[in-house]
Design an enzyme around this catalytic site. Structure first.
Site, PDB file in Angstrom:
ATOM      1  N   ASP A   1      -7.888  -5.517  -0.092  1.00 56.77           N
ATOM      2  CA  ASP A   1      -8.373  -6.405  -1.153  1.00 56.77           C
ATOM      3  C   ASP A   1      -7.973  -7.862  -0.965  1.00 56.77           C
ATOM      4  OD1 ASP A   1      -9.596  -4.349  -2.685  1.00 56.77           O
ATOM      5  OD2 ASP A   1      -7.626  -3.698  -3.369  1.00 56.77           O
TER       6      ASP A   1
ATOM      7  N   HIS B   1       0.845  -1.189   0.000  1.00 56.44           N
ATOM      8  CA  HIS B   1       0.000   0.000   0.000  1.00 56.44           C
ATOM      9  C   HIS B   1       0.880   1.238   0.000  1.00 56.44           C
ATOM     10  CE1 HIS B   1      -3.079   2.891   1.102  1.00 56.44           C
ATOM     11  NE2 HIS B   1      -3.918   2.000   0.613  1.00 56.44           N
TER      12      HIS B   1
HETATM   13  N1  CMC Z   1       4.296  -7.597  -4.903  1.00 57.83           N
HETATM   14  C1  CMC Z   1       5.609  -7.538  -5.100  1.00 57.83           C
HETATM   15  N2  CMC Z   1       6.344  -6.420  -4.967  1.00 57.83           N
HETATM   16  C2  CMC Z   1       5.699  -5.289  -4.613  1.00 57.83           C
HETATM   17  C3  CMC Z   1       4.304  -5.272  -4.399  1.00 57.83           C
HETATM   18  C4  CMC Z   1       3.601  -6.469  -4.554  1.00 57.83           C
HETATM   19  N3  CMC Z   1       2.272  -6.510  -4.364  1.00 57.83           N
HETATM   20  N4  CMC Z   1       3.922  -4.019  -4.066  1.00 57.83           N
HETATM   21  C5  CMC Z   1       5.030  -3.270  -4.063  1.00 57.83           C
HETATM   22  N5  CMC Z   1       6.118  -4.042  -4.403  1.00 57.83           N
HETATM   23  C6  CMC Z   1       7.514  -3.602  -4.459  1.00 57.83           C
HETATM   24  C7  CMC Z   1       7.795  -2.793  -5.709  1.00 57.83           C
HETATM   25  O1  CMC Z   1       8.224  -3.639  -6.769  1.00 57.83           O
HETATM   26  C8  CMC Z   1       8.881  -1.879  -5.228  1.00 57.83           C
HETATM   27  O2  CMC Z   1      10.093  -2.614  -5.150  1.00 57.83           O
HETATM   28  P1  CMC Z   1      11.515  -1.894  -5.450  1.00 57.83           P
HETATM   29  O3  CMC Z   1      11.644  -0.833  -4.393  1.00 57.83           O
HETATM   30  O4  CMC Z   1      12.494  -2.993  -5.365  1.00 57.83           O
HETATM   31  O5  CMC Z   1      11.383  -1.317  -6.837  1.00 57.83           O
HETATM   32  C9  CMC Z   1       8.475  -1.558  -3.779  1.00 57.83           C
HETATM   33  O6  CMC Z   1       7.725  -2.710  -3.369  1.00 57.83           O
HETATM   34  C10 CMC Z   1       7.623  -0.325  -3.622  1.00 57.83           C
HETATM   35  O7  CMC Z   1       6.502  -0.439  -4.501  1.00 57.83           O
HETATM   36  P2  CMC Z   1       5.889   0.750  -5.333  1.00 57.83           P
HETATM   37  O8  CMC Z   1       5.235   0.188  -6.556  1.00 57.83           O
HETATM   38  O9  CMC Z   1       6.907   1.827  -5.517  1.00 57.83           O
HETATM   39  O10 CMC Z   1       4.811   1.252  -4.302  1.00 57.83           O
HETATM   40  P3  CMC Z   1       3.546   2.154  -4.605  1.00 57.83           P
HETATM   41  O11 CMC Z   1       3.252   2.872  -3.370  1.00 57.83           O
HETATM   42  O12 CMC Z   1       3.770   2.948  -5.848  1.00 57.83           O
HETATM   43  O13 CMC Z   1       2.404   1.082  -4.959  1.00 57.83           O
HETATM   44  C11 CMC Z   1       0.632  -0.432  -4.739  1.00 57.83           C
HETATM   45  C12 CMC Z   1       1.420   0.689  -4.073  1.00 57.83           C
HETATM   46  C13 CMC Z   1      -0.592  -0.752  -3.870  1.00 57.83           C
HETATM   47  C14 CMC Z   1       0.134   0.011  -6.128  1.00 57.83           C
HETATM   48  C15 CMC Z   1       1.527  -1.682  -4.868  1.00 57.83           C
HETATM   49  O14 CMC Z   1       1.912  -2.142  -3.609  1.00 57.83           O
HETATM   50  C16 CMC Z   1       0.867  -2.817  -5.665  1.00 57.83           C
HETATM   51  O15 CMC Z   1       0.962  -2.836  -6.903  1.00 57.83           O
HETATM   52  N6  CMC Z   1       0.198  -3.783  -4.988  1.00 57.83           N
HETATM   53  C17 CMC Z   1      -0.540  -4.826  -5.666  1.00 57.83           C
HETATM   54  C18 CMC Z   1      -1.881  -4.304  -6.133  1.00 57.83           C
HETATM   55  C19 CMC Z   1      -2.849  -4.088  -4.983  1.00 57.83           C
HETATM   56  O16 CMC Z   1      -3.024  -4.934  -4.133  1.00 57.83           O
HETATM   57  N7  CMC Z   1      -3.528  -2.932  -5.017  1.00 57.83           N
HETATM   58  C20 CMC Z   1      -4.554  -2.587  -4.008  1.00 57.83           C
HETATM   59  C21 CMC Z   1      -4.109  -1.460  -3.142  1.00 57.83           C
HETATM   60  S1  CMC Z   1      -5.113  -1.200  -1.679  1.00 57.83           S
HETATM   61  C22 CMC Z   1      -6.738  -0.825  -2.198  1.00 57.83           C
HETATM   62  C23 CMC Z   1      -6.850   0.114  -3.318  1.00 57.83           C
HETATM   63  O17 CMC Z   1      -6.140   1.083  -3.475  1.00 57.83           O
HETATM   64  O18 CMC Z   1      -7.759  -0.085  -4.096  1.00 57.83           O
END
Ligand code: CMC
Length: 394
Positions: A328, A271
Site C-alpha cells: 500500500d 506486514h
Molecule cells: N508503524 C509503527 N510501528 C509499527 C507499525 C507501523 N506501521 N507496524 C508495526 N509496528 C510495531 C508495533 O507497534 C509493534 O511494536 P512493539 O513490538 O513494540 O509492540 C511491532 O511493530 C509489531 O507490530 P504488530 O502490530 O504486532 O504486527 P502485526 O503483524 O499484528 O500487524 C500490520 C501488521 C500490517 C497490521 C501493522 O504492521 C500495521 O498496522 N501497519 C500499518 C497499516 C498497514 O500498512 N497495513 C497494510 C498491510 S499490507 C496490505 C494489506 O494487508 O492490506
C-alpha cells in the site's frame, strides 16, 4: 471439549490447506499457482491471472476466449440495481457502496447463487461477480462527481473498460491511454491474491456456512476496508498530505510512529508475514517511477514518500521490528497519477483482490470435507454468580 490453544490474531494458525498462493515471508516470495508474481506482473494480464487463480492453470486460447466472452457479457448491472445509487448520499464512501451493491447482487441472482454446491449456478455467479464489480465501482465514482453513468464498452479489455467507465463522458471522444491501462493491469495483478489475510479468511468463514458467494464476498469487501488492511492505501496518501501540510517534517512523524503513547503508525509500513521485504512493494515502487515519468506527472508526495521510507529504514525501531514498506505504500501515488481519487483506492484493491476471494471461496466450497469455520476461545470472564434483582444492585 479438548484442549483449546490461544492464538490471538491467528499468528500461527493454519486455517486451511490451499493450493492457490504460496507466500514465504522471510524470502519475500509470492507465487500464484506456482508462478512468480514478478513474472506474472510483467508478462500476463489481470484477466488471465484471474483465470489462473480461479481455475488453477493458465488458460489455453479457446479457454481464455470463452472466459473473456462470458465476463464481457456480464458487465452490465441491472437497471434496478443502478437505481440503488440514488439512495446513497453523494459523498458516501465508495467502499460502503461497493460492499452494499455486491451484497445486493444476491437479491438479483438468488436462484443461481443460493446453492453454492451447484456447479452451474456457482460458475455463473462468479462470472457475474468478476464482470460487474468494475461497473459497480466506476458508477459510484460517477455518482460522487454528479456525472452520468458510462455503460460498459464490451469492445475494450477488462481494465480499459473500467478506465473508460471511470473517466469518459458522453459528450467527448475518449481513448484509453495504454500507459494507464498497463499500469492498472499490473497493480491489479499484484493485488489479486494473498493467501489467508483478513478479508480472505472472512470470505472463507462466511462462505463456510454456505451463505451465497455475493454475501461471502461482500463480507470480504468490508473486512478489506479497515486501515490496517486495504484501507491503508488511502491512509498512506492522507498521511503524506498531512506530512506535507506540516511542512514536510519527516522526523516528527517517524518519532510519532515510534511513540507507544501515540496511536499513530506509519501507514503502508509493516506486514504480518513479510519480514525482509514485500515483493509487491518492490515492483510497485519501480513502476511508480516509470509511470510518473511516462505520463509526465510530477508528484511532490512521491518525494515525501521516498524520504519517509529512507528515514524509517535507517531507524533502529523499524529495523528491529522488521518493518518495511508494504503493497500500500507506493500504490496510491500511481493511482493518483492515473487520476483515481483517494477515496477510490481501497475499491481498486478490492477489484484486484476479487479473483483471489473467488478462487479461495471456490476452493473451499469444492472441498467435500470442508467444515463450517468455528474457532474456539479461552473464556476469561466472571465465574458463576447469582442473579441480583435490580433494586438490590449496589
Ligand atoms: N508503524 C509503527 N510501528 C509499527 C507499525 C507501523 N506501521 N507496524 C508495526 N509496528 C510495531 C508495533 O507497534 C509493534 O511494536 P512493539 O513490538 O513494540 O509492540 C511491532 O511493530 C509489531 O507490530 P504488530 O502490530 O504486532 O504486527 P502485526 O503483524 O499484528 O500487524 C500490520 C501488521 C500490517 C497490521 C501493522 O504492521 C500495521 O498496522 N501497519 C500499518 C497499516 C498497514 O500498512 N497495513 C497494510 C498491510 S499490507 C496490505 C494489506 O494487508 O492490506
Amino acid at each position: 471439549s479438548g484442549l483449546v490453544t490461544l492464538d490471538d490474531g491467528f499468528v500461527n494458525t493454519g486455517s486451511t490447506l490451499s493450493g492457490i498462493t504460496f507466500l514465504d515471508g522471510e524470502e519475500g516470495i509470492l507465487r500464484y499457482r506456482g508462478y512468480d508474481i514478478a513474472e506474472l506482473a510483467e508478462k500476463s494480464t489481470f484477466l488471465e491471472v484471474a483465470y489462473l487463480l480461479i481455475y488453477g492453470d493458465l488458460p489455453r486460447k479457446p479457454e481464455f476466449d470463452a472466459f473473456r466472452e462470458s465476463i464481457t457479457r456480464h458487465t452490465m448491472i441491472h437497471e434496478d440495481l443502478k437505481r440503488l445509487y440514488d439512495g446513497f448520499p453523494k459523498d458516501s464512501h465508495p467502499m460502503a457502496t461497493l460492499g452494499s451493491m455486491i451484497n445486493t447482487l444476491s437479491g438479483f441472482y438468488t436462484k443461481e447463487a443460493s446453492d453454492p454446491l451447484d456447479p452451474v449456478g456457482r460458475e455463473l455467479s462468479i462470472h457475474r461477480l468478476l464482470a460487474k464489480s468494475p461497473t459497480i465501482a466506476a458508477f459510484s465514482h460517477k455518482k460522487s462527481i454528479g456525472h452520468p453513468f458510462m455503460y460498459p464498452n464490451n469492445s475494450l479489455s477488462y481494465v480499459a473498460n473500467f478506465i473508460q467507465m471511470m473517466f469518459s463522458v458522453p459528450a467527448e471522444r475518449y481513448e484509453v491511454d495504454p500507459v494507464v491501462e498497463r499500469a492498472l493491469d499490473l497493480l491489479l495483478i499484484l493485488h489479486a491474491d494473498h493467501e489467508q489475510n483478513c478479508s480472505t479468511s472472512t470470505v472463507r468463514l462466511v462462505g463456510s456456512s454456505r451463505a451465497n458467494v455475493f454475501a461471502a464476498i461482500s463480507s470480504g469487501v468490508n473486512a478489506l476496508w479497515g486501515p490496517l488492511h486495504g484501507g491503508a492505501n488511502q491512509a498512506v496518501i492522507e498521511m503524506l498530505q498531512h506530512i506535507q501540510s506540516e511542512g514536510g517534517n519527516i522526523k516528527k512523524f517517524v518519532e510519532m510512529a515510534k511513540d507507544k503513547n501515540s496511536s499513530f503508525r506509519l501507514m503502508g509500513f509493516g506486514h504480518r508475514v513479510y519480514k525482509n521485504f514485500d515483493p509487491r512493494a518492490k515492483i510497485i515502487k519501480k513502476t511508480c517511477n516509470e509511470v510518473l515519468q511516462k505520463l509526465g506527472v510530477k508528484d511532490s508526495l512521491l518525494e515525501i514518500a521516498m524520504q519517509l521510507e529512507e528515514a524509517a529504514l535507517k531507524d533502529e525501531y523499524f529495523v528491529e521490528r522488521k518493518l518495511y514498506p508494504n503493497v500500500d505504500f507506493y500504490s496510491g501515488i500511481i493511482y493518483r497519477a492515473i487520476g483515481i481519487p483517494t477515496e477510490m483506492f481501497t475499491v481498486m484493491f478490492a477489484l484486484g483482490r476479487m479473483p483471489g476471494w473467488i478462487a479461495q471461496w471456490k476452493e473451499m466450497i469444492e472441498n467435500p470435507s470442508a467444515k463450517i469455520g468455528r474457532p474456539r476461545q479461552i473464556y476469561n470472564g466472571s465465574t458463576v454468580r447469582p442473579f441480583v434483582p435490580a433494586e438490590k444492585r449496589g
